[in-house]
Write an enzyme that holds these catalytic residues in place. Sequence first.
Site, short mmCIF file in Angstrom:
data_model
loop_
_atom_site.label_atom_id
_atom_site.label_comp_id
_atom_site.label_asym_id
_atom_site.label_seq_id
_atom_site.Cartn_x
_atom_site.Cartn_y
_atom_site.Cartn_z
N THR A 15 1.11 -1.28 -0.05
CA THR A 15 -0.14 -0.02 -0.01
C THR A 15 1.01 1.26 0.12
O THR A 15 1.25 1.70 -1.08
CB THR A 15 -0.74 -0.14 1.20
N LYS A 68 4.10 -7.02 3.99
CA LYS A 68 3.67 -5.51 3.57
C LYS A 68 3.26 -4.96 5.00
O LYS A 68 2.69 -5.44 5.90
CB LYS A 68 2.74 -5.36 2.64
N THR A 83 1.43 -9.08 11.46
CA THR A 83 1.68 -7.87 10.91
C THR A 83 0.75 -7.35 10.11
O THR A 83 -0.34 -8.16 10.14
CB THR A 83 3.02 -8.05 10.13
N GLU A 141 6.16 4.56 7.65
CA GLU A 141 5.95 5.59 6.98
C GLU A 141 6.59 6.94 7.43
O GLU A 141 6.47 7.17 8.61
CB GLU A 141 4.24 6.07 7.17
N ASN A 151 -0.12 10.28 5.82
CA ASN A 151 -1.49 9.98 6.18
C ASN A 151 -2.64 11.09 6.20
O ASN A 151 -3.60 10.72 6.04
CB ASN A 151 -1.29 9.44 7.79
N SER A 167 -6.25 10.52 -0.86
CA SER A 167 -6.37 11.32 -2.03
C SER A 167 -5.98 10.59 -3.34
O SER A 167 -4.93 9.58 -3.01
CB SER A 167 -5.72 12.64 -1.63
#
Length: 409
Positions: free
Chosen positions: A160, A186, A197, A280, A404, A409
């Site tokens: 993702t 992932k 996970t 991230e 985030n 979007s």
Amino acid sequence: MAVGETRFPAMPVIEGLRLGTAMAGIKKPGRRDLVVIEIPEGAKVAGSFTLNAFCAAPVTVAKQHLAECQARGEGARLLVINTGNANAGTGETGLRDARTTCAELARLAGVPAESVLPFSTGVIGEPLPMERLLAGLPQALESLSADAGAWQQAGEGILTTDTRAKGASVTLEMGERTVTINGISKGSGMIKPNMATMLAFVATDANIEQPLLDTLLRETVDRSFNCISVDGDTSTNDACMLIATGRGAAVASDEQVAIFRNGLQRVMTELAQAIVRDGEGATKFVTLQVQEAATREEALDVAFTVAHSPLVKTALFASDANWGRILAAVGRAPLHGFDVGRVTIDLGDVRLVEQGGRAASYTEEDGSRVMGEEEIVIRIALGRGDEGATVWTTDLSHDYVSINADYRS
């Protein structure tokens, strides 16, 4: 952005197991977003799933189907994974869509619907684009392959917000035979697994009985995926699957089990750490070692309290040697009878805290030197016992907020 150089490894063939991908356009066109894993007949399958009360529809269906297969003494035959949509928070519609996906893939492959396990990852609260997903299933089946390239394509097909595919592999000597363990995972955000996970799929050619496979999965997950955190959030879709095809050497004796457990733990830990390195917005990979605790649970409580502190995480991002933030986080961990005079805290090779305050040997220059590194170890000795635990986490950067804020979007 990711910490360190991590290349996708070469993956030996696991006899009987094949992987296929498709570009179904579930969220974005032109990228792999649908994966099918074909499991040979007679294989054993174990699973570990999220403990989030709002577990996603595919988690509910996968658990049901896995239980049905095991009750019949059979293994699952197909796994189907989509990215771009979590199919979570979707109520009865989500359950129907997950079951429809299983039924259609089962029809195409000629297996019972109950032998198909579904998995999803992506945005929560939106219905699956079923027309596109179902249309991609034949392409995924047609591309089924056992070679190393199929593993990497599958690793890419489950991503993702991840920036790179994550894989690990080991080959173990088992007497005169060898055993292979391959895995992909992932995860990048919403990472504080409470079982496993975000998604992980591990396969071996070893011949292992079901009760032992279940035990090995539980043990290795507990010391890998359950010891990582990026942001303290447990996903609705977490799942970790372990497949044993039974085509290779038997794992039965104490010696064989020990060898296999060590190899499996290595694969699980590499996959878990790869998620943290790709967290991230991450710019730091942080190892938190808590020692001299009364229990392992106590050590984990302290480690996660520090790992989840926004003040600690932002200091790490800024390379700011504000050691008081670490001390404060340790002090608010849920421990009883805490004697702070016995606690020591080290930042890499620098002693920060001893005897209830700043270590006499500490200098701001030394602290700043370690905080400026890309990989950092924080050691906390509690002086309460002989137990310990290790947790891996990240810093908290501006990019985490941006990723985030713009996720849908």
